[in-house]
Design an enzyme around this catalytic site. Structure first.
Site, PDB file in Angstrom:
ATOM      1  N   GLN A  37      -6.185  -6.661 -34.572  1.00 15.99           N
ATOM      2  CA  GLN A  37      -6.358  -6.656 -35.718  1.00 15.99           C
ATOM      3  C   GLN A  37      -6.048  -7.729 -37.100  1.00 15.99           C
ATOM      4  O   GLN A  37      -7.004  -7.503 -37.449  1.00 15.99           O
ATOM      5  CB  GLN A  37      -4.946  -5.227 -36.345  1.00 15.99           C
ATOM      6  CG  GLN A  37      -4.963  -4.680 -38.002  1.00 15.99           C
ATOM      7  CD  GLN A  37      -6.319  -3.619 -37.706  1.00 15.99           C
ATOM      8  OE1 GLN A  37      -6.317  -3.379 -36.521  1.00 15.99           O
ATOM      9  NE2 GLN A  37      -6.385  -3.025 -38.969  1.00 15.99           N
ATOM     10  N   GLU A  44       4.124   0.001 -11.299  1.00 16.14           N
ATOM     11  CA  GLU A  44       5.428  -0.015 -10.981  1.00 16.14           C
ATOM     12  C   GLU A  44       5.923   1.173 -12.054  1.00 16.14           C
ATOM     13  O   GLU A  44       6.892   0.422 -12.665  1.00 16.14           O
ATOM     14  CB  GLU A  44       5.395  -1.565 -11.719  1.00 16.14           C
ATOM     15  CG  GLU A  44       5.059  -2.347 -11.154  1.00 16.14           C
ATOM     16  CD  GLU A  44       5.119  -3.024  -9.773  1.00 16.14           C
ATOM     17  OE1 GLU A  44       5.306  -2.010  -9.005  1.00 16.14           O
ATOM     18  OE2 GLU A  44       3.676  -2.783  -9.380  1.00 16.14           O
ATOM     19  N   GLY A  57      -9.545  -8.867 -36.750  1.00 14.78           N
ATOM     20  CA  GLY A  57     -10.152  -8.522 -37.569  1.00 14.78           C
ATOM     21  C   GLY A  57     -11.693  -7.680 -36.553  1.00 14.78           C
ATOM     22  O   GLY A  57     -11.318  -8.106 -35.252  1.00 14.78           O
ATOM     23  N   GLY A  58     -12.385  -8.270 -37.328  1.00 20.43           N
ATOM     24  CA  GLY A  58     -14.220  -6.965 -36.426  1.00 20.43           C
ATOM     25  C   GLY A  58     -14.399  -8.518 -35.307  1.00 20.43           C
ATOM     26  O   GLY A  58     -14.822  -7.665 -34.378  1.00 20.43           O
ATOM     27  N   ALA A  65       0.018  11.038  -4.889  1.00 23.10           N
ATOM     28  CA  ALA A  65       0.677  10.123  -5.106  1.00 23.10           C
ATOM     29  C   ALA A  65       1.021   8.947  -5.458  1.00 23.10           C
ATOM     30  O   ALA A  65       0.993   8.318  -4.966  1.00 23.10           O
ATOM     31  CB  ALA A  65       1.470   9.858  -3.290  1.00 23.10           C
ATOM     32  N   ALA A  69       0.768  -0.819  -0.184  1.00 23.22           N
ATOM     33  CA  ALA A  69       0.282   0.425  -0.270  1.00 23.22           C
ATOM     34  C   ALA A  69       0.885   1.399   0.052  1.00 23.22           C
ATOM     35  O   ALA A  69       1.581   1.898   1.106  1.00 23.22           O
ATOM     36  CB  ALA A  69      -0.511  -0.184   1.414  1.00 23.22           C
ATOM     37  N   GLU A  71      -1.598   6.586  -3.425  1.00 24.23           N
ATOM     38  CA  GLU A  71      -2.427   7.923  -2.893  1.00 24.23           C
ATOM     39  C   GLU A  71      -2.969   8.240  -4.043  1.00 24.23           C
ATOM     40  O   GLU A  71      -2.493   8.108  -4.909  1.00 24.23           O
ATOM     41  CB  GLU A  71      -1.603   8.459  -2.124  1.00 24.23           C
ATOM     42  CG  GLU A  71      -1.081   7.757  -0.304  1.00 24.23           C
ATOM     43  CD  GLU A  71      -0.679   9.050   0.653  1.00 24.23           C
ATOM     44  OE1 GLU A  71      -0.471   9.715   0.226  1.00 24.23           O
ATOM     45  OE2 GLU A  71      -0.292   8.374   1.144  1.00 24.23           O
TER      46      GLU A  71
END
Length: 384
Positions: free
Chosen positions: A337, A364, A340-341, A129, A123, A126
């Protein structure tokens, strides 16, 4: 540094079997349900995945940097959430203790982290930060042998499920920058520590990320990592230096998987009466991707070996993280790509990995932060 090639190859084979049998079949389920089933997590514990980088005397495997890089390249060829579940324990959440913890802290927590009985989190970040971690506003006020910690952490991987929090707070309000920052070990259940519900994220579903709220959390001075005030930022940088090599390896794995998926898609999909693999521009995307994967893998392993040899790889680790994360993003884009679709529809590996790997260029250290670091260190090296 591969200490025993035969034993290490056997370990990799075990990991591959677990990934293929337990993780690969449920990638879509984890993405849609945003949760890894507990039996799979238990399988990770049984296999020792939570303790790969933790020293053997504390119940881990004590893998070298190169060995860990190769494992990371393997485990990240399935959905990134799987590695994230145990990755904190075998990476950033334990590394602070490994490098700077007191003997008592190591004996108490490292075996629990190595077994997966306890999930750790780091942890530091922030709201104001992030890239400038020295600007943190969380404060720890001394009261005799105790400290009262107040502040807010955000974007913390595994925070919603963590049992042990490495929390960075300012113990000297008059010190500037990195000075005066101290790292504390805080267990879940400490009065005043809460973790709201996990964020809803773009990708990496199944890997919970959230906030850590601290409201006058009271901890004994023995909770300070290493027992010394003001050393927290140095501890964080030591942990991050190794983690950047780990993360670079984690960028190589998805790219390997995506090159394989691109080839399968190109060979199986036909347009104009032939497989699209016959078209030179499709071949170009595959060739460029595989070349970049090879280059990134070589860079990561070379840097890992250099670290194992005892060299300072701060510059090279930053290069690894920058190149590998940007490479992975380019490969993921090409994969969509080639699909495709269909690559834009949320029912395939290209779309899923495209969302998952986008985070690699942010955490990181963003790519822009690493570019600045690399430039400064390169100029300083040339000047000397």
């Amino acid at each position: 540094m591969i200490r025993n090639p035969t034993e290490f190859e056997a370990l990799l084979a075990q990991v591959r079997d677990f990934l293929r049998e337990a993780c690969l079949p449920i990638e879509k389920q984890v993405d849609e349900g945003d949760e890894i089933p507990e039996p799979v997590v238990q399988g990770m514990r049984d296999l020792g995945l939570f303790g790969h980088s933790i020293p053997q005397e504390y119940g881990g495997a004590g893998l070298t940097t190169e060995e860990l890089a190769r494992v990371n390249i393997e485990v990240s060829q399935v959905a990134t959430a799987f590695r994230a579940r145990f990755g904190g324990n075998t990476g950033i959440a334990s590394e602070s203790l490994v490098v700077d913890g007191t003997p008592e802290q190591k004996r108490k927590y490292l075996p629990l982290l190595a077994s997966g009985q306890v999930t750790g989190c780091f942890a530091l970040t922030e709201p104001d930060a992030g890239s400038d971690a020295t600007a943190l506003k969380t404060v720890a006020v001394r009261d005799g042998e105790y400290y009262e910690i107040t502040g807010k952490k955000c974007f913390i991987t595994n925070a919603p499920i963590a049992d042990l929090f490495t929390v960075f707070a300012r113990t000297d309000p008059h010190a500037k920058g990195a000075a005066g920052i101290t790292a504390f070990l805080i267990e879940r259940g400490a009065p005043g520590l809460t973790t709201p519900a996990a964020y809803r994220k773009m990708g990496q579903h199944g890997s919970p990320v959230g906030e850590v709220l601290l409201d006058r959390v009271r901890v004994h001075e023995s909770a300070i990592v290493g027992g010394l005030e003001g050393q927290g930022f140095r501890t964080a940088m030591k942990a991050l230096n190794k983690q950047r090599i780990n993360l670079a390896g984690l960028c190589v794995g998805p790219a390997i998987r995506l090159v394989r998926e691109m080839v399968l898609r190109a060979q199986g999909r036909k347009q104009f009466g032939q497989a699209i693999a016959e078209f030179q521009m499709v071949q170009q995307m595959i060739a460029e991707s595989n070349t970049e994967v090879y280059a990134a893998r070589a860079l990561v392993l070379e840097t890992a070996r250099k670290r194992d040899d005892g060299h300072d790889v701060t510059l090279e680790a930053s290069m690894c993280k920058l190149f590998a994360s940007e490479m992975c993003g380019r490969v993921a884009d090409r994969a969509v790509q080639v699909f495709g679709g269909g690559g834009y529809i949320a029912d395939n590996v290209a779309e899923r990995f495209y969302r998952d790997v986008r985070l690699f260029r942010l955490y990181e250290g963003t790519s822009q932060i690493h570019l600045g670091n690399i430039a400064r260190r390169t100029m300083a090296t040339m000047a000397s």
